[in-house]
Scaffold this motif. Structure first.
Motif, short mmCIF file in Angstrom:
data_model
loop_
_atom_site.label_atom_id
_atom_site.label_comp_id
_atom_site.label_asym_id
_atom_site.label_seq_id
_atom_site.Cartn_x
_atom_site.Cartn_y
_atom_site.Cartn_z
N GLY A 1 6.57 -34.83 5.52
CA GLY A 1 7.31 -35.78 6.32
C GLY A 1 8.40 -36.51 5.57
N VAL A 2 8.45 -36.32 4.26
CA VAL A 2 9.49 -36.96 3.45
C VAL A 2 10.61 -35.95 3.20
N ARG A 3 11.80 -36.34 3.49
CA ARG A 3 12.97 -35.46 3.32
C ARG A 3 13.33 -35.37 1.84
N ILE A 4 13.60 -34.17 1.36
CA ILE A 4 14.02 -33.98 -0.02
C ILE A 4 15.36 -33.26 -0.03
N GLU A 5 16.29 -33.74 -0.85
CA GLU A 5 17.62 -33.16 -0.94
C GLU A 5 17.98 -32.93 -2.39
N ALA B 1 4.03 -41.12 -12.72
CA ALA B 1 4.18 -41.61 -11.35
C ALA B 1 4.60 -40.47 -10.42
N THR B 2 4.24 -40.58 -9.17
CA THR B 2 4.58 -39.57 -8.17
C THR B 2 5.40 -40.19 -7.05
N VAL B 3 5.96 -39.33 -6.21
CA VAL B 3 6.68 -39.81 -5.04
C VAL B 3 5.75 -40.66 -4.17
N ALA B 4 4.52 -40.20 -3.98
CA ALA B 4 3.55 -40.95 -3.17
C ALA B 4 3.28 -42.34 -3.76
N ASP B 5 3.24 -42.44 -5.09
CA ASP B 5 3.02 -43.75 -5.74
C ASP B 5 4.15 -44.72 -5.41
N LEU B 6 5.37 -44.23 -5.49
CA LEU B 6 6.51 -45.11 -5.23
C LEU B 6 6.56 -45.52 -3.76
N ILE C 1 14.33 -42.38 -3.22
CA ILE C 1 13.64 -42.08 -4.47
C ILE C 1 14.48 -41.08 -5.25
N VAL C 2 14.88 -41.45 -6.44
CA VAL C 2 15.72 -40.60 -7.28
C VAL C 2 14.81 -39.90 -8.29
N ALA C 3 14.66 -38.59 -8.12
CA ALA C 3 13.83 -37.79 -9.03
C ALA C 3 14.74 -37.13 -10.05
N GLY C 4 14.94 -37.83 -11.17
CA GLY C 4 15.84 -37.32 -12.20
C GLY C 4 15.81 -38.25 -13.39
N GLY C 5 16.81 -38.13 -14.24
CA GLY C 5 16.92 -39.00 -15.40
C GLY C 5 17.86 -40.16 -15.14
N ARG D 1 4.36 -29.78 -1.29
CA ARG D 1 4.22 -30.84 -0.31
C ARG D 1 2.75 -31.12 -0.07
N ALA D 2 2.36 -32.38 -0.24
CA ALA D 2 0.99 -32.77 0.02
C ALA D 2 0.84 -33.18 1.48
N ASN D 3 -0.37 -33.08 2.01
CA ASN D 3 -0.61 -33.47 3.39
C ASN D 3 -0.52 -34.97 3.54
N SER D 4 0.21 -35.40 4.54
CA SER D 4 0.38 -36.82 4.79
C SER D 4 1.03 -36.99 6.14
N GLY D 5 1.00 -38.21 6.67
CA GLY D 5 1.68 -38.46 7.93
C GLY D 5 3.17 -38.50 7.72
N ALA D 6 3.91 -38.42 8.82
CA ALA D 6 5.36 -38.48 8.74
C ALA D 6 5.80 -39.83 8.20
N ILE D 7 6.83 -39.84 7.34
CA ILE D 7 7.32 -41.06 6.72
C ILE D 7 8.82 -41.14 6.98
N PRO D 8 9.21 -41.88 8.01
CA PRO D 8 10.63 -41.95 8.35
C PRO D 8 11.40 -42.83 7.38
N ASN D 9 12.74 -42.63 7.36
CA ASN D 9 13.66 -43.47 6.61
C ASN D 9 13.40 -43.48 5.11
N VAL D 10 12.79 -42.40 4.61
CA VAL D 10 12.57 -42.23 3.18
C VAL D 10 13.13 -40.88 2.78
N VAL D 11 13.88 -40.83 1.68
CA VAL D 11 14.43 -39.57 1.21
C VAL D 11 14.25 -39.49 -0.30
N VAL D 12 14.01 -38.28 -0.79
CA VAL D 12 13.97 -38.01 -2.22
C VAL D 12 15.23 -37.24 -2.58
N ILE D 13 16.01 -37.77 -3.52
CA ILE D 13 17.17 -37.06 -4.04
C ILE D 13 16.78 -36.55 -5.41
N SER D 14 16.71 -35.23 -5.53
CA SER D 14 16.18 -34.61 -6.74
C SER D 14 17.28 -33.90 -7.51
#
Length: 385
Positions: free
Chosen positions: A101-105, A176-181, A129-133, A71-84
């Motif tokens: 601040g970004v939820r990951i599941e 690309a990274t989660v932060a980029d998206l 954000i879908v982290a997969g194929g 997890r990189a330092n950043s402010g809280a980011i509501p209503n965003v989720v990463v599904i990995s």
């Protein structure tokens, strides 16, 4: 036409004694464009295949524990989720950097994924954000369609699989990274793509995907997996697979199962737009059937002709005629009447019904033979990077 029932038990790929099929086990053709997930299909074969439900055989060097998430330092980011998908290639080897601040599941089953998406919608959801194929994206979109109808979030595709055809189409770079998206989404940098909706004719909830293939596309699925086990990913995997498929087809001989094709009945709906007089209602042996709503494929393969939106199909009759010459023409997007005379048909449509033997592959996973309806779905908004 005698086709196998769509209720038959699914069978794993197996070894065959003849040389042609042995060549298939070395390399594959175009299926590397969508073949990214390892796994098996459901026993009843009537429900969508979800990448989260199976593990499959790991390649050498992939059996280690997944790399930790950072997890990189950043402010809280509501209503965003990463599904990995922790089984995806990049997530195994490099881990996943997620801003604070970004939820990951990491859901493990279909019911878990559905419950998660329903919970997220209740809490408010703007970006997934879908982290997969490609298979993981298919799973999330299929489950989500049942839940967020009318209030769809923006989807970000992080290319973590081994081919990542949809990410290539959307212009998302490999690094690309989660932060980029998230930054692109905040800046309003999005693009619309309609998925293909596939369902058993007359019943069921559709599965959503982007690259559908039958005939030789199915026969070559295991071969594409072989290139991945050798460590080939993205365009390298596609290039190796295309070379192997061309070799197998060209040198397989007249009795080659590749050249004999699969029986298919193909019927296009109203408003179909054929190229050069292609028939809209036919039943015959086909070497290849492809359908996609993507505009750009790996290797910049222009199999559907010029880039354009919408549901596009390519049908190649069996046995393929003037194979090498026409293969080059197809890959380059050549669009001339001579291709139609050689049994190569391109049709754009909003709907097509396909009854096919041998099953089909959707975004890297195999489904059973049967009678299927393909439709162009409603546009989905994707974040770019």
């Amino acid at each position: 036409m005698s086709l196998r029932s769509n209720r038959f038990p699914c069978r794993p790929c197996c070894a065959y004694p003849n040389m042609t099929v042995f060549l298939r086990m070395i390399l594959s053709p175009l299926t590397a464009m969508g073949s990214v997930m390892n796994g098996t299909i459901y026993d009843d074969c009537t429900r969508p295949l979800f990448a989260f439900d199976s593990v499959g055989d790991a390649a050498p060097g992939e059996k280690a524990e997944p790399a930790p998430h950072r997890r990189a330092n950043s402010g809280a980011i509501p209503n965003v989720v990463v599904i990995s998908n922790p089984r995806s290639h990049r997530n195994k080897t490099r881990g996943l950097e997620v801003p604070e601040g970004v939820r990951i599941e990491e859901p493990k089953t279909r019911p878990e994924l559905r419950r998660l998406l329903a919970e997220l919608v209740r809490d408010g959801l703007d970006l997934v954000i879908v982290a997969g194929g490609d298979g993981t994206v298919r799973d999330v979109l299929t489950c989500g369609a049942e839940i967020w109808a009318g209030s769809e979030p923006v989807i970000g595709v992080l290319p973590c699989g081994k081919t990542n055809a949809l990410a290539i189409d959307l212009g998302v770079p490999d690094d690309a990274t989660v932060a980029d998206l998230i930054a692109s989404w905040r800046a309003g940098s999005t693009i619309d793509r309609s998925p293909i909706e596939i369902e058993l004719a007359g019943e069921g909830t559709p599965v959503l995907g982007f690259l559908f293939g039958g005939g030789a596309f199915v026969d070559a699925t295991e071969l594409a997996q072989t290139t991945h086990r050798w460590g080939a990913v993205n365009n390298l995997a596609v290039g190796m697979s295309v070379f192997g498929g061309v070799f197998s087809t060209f040198f397989g001989g007249a009795r080659s199962p590749w050249r004999q094709g699969k029986q298919m009945a193909i019927r296009y709906g109203k408003g179909a737009r054929p190229r050069h007089g292609a028939t809209l209602d036919s039943e015959a042996a086909r070497f290849l059937f492809l359908a996609s709503t993507m505009e750009r494929l790996p290797l910049d393969a222009a199999v559907f002709g010029e880039r354009r939106a919408g549901l596009k199909t390519l049908v190649v009759d069996a046995p393929p005629r003037r194979f090498l010459r026409n293969f080059v023409r197809i890959m380059r997007g050549v669009d001339v009447p001579a291709l139609e005379r050689d049994g190569i048909h391109r049709v754009d449509a909003e709907e097509v019904r396909v009854m096919l033997e041998g099953g089909f592959v959707l975004d890297g996973e195999r489904f059973p033979a049967g009678d299927y309806l393909l439709r162009q779905g409603a546009p989905i908004r994707f974040a770019t990077a």
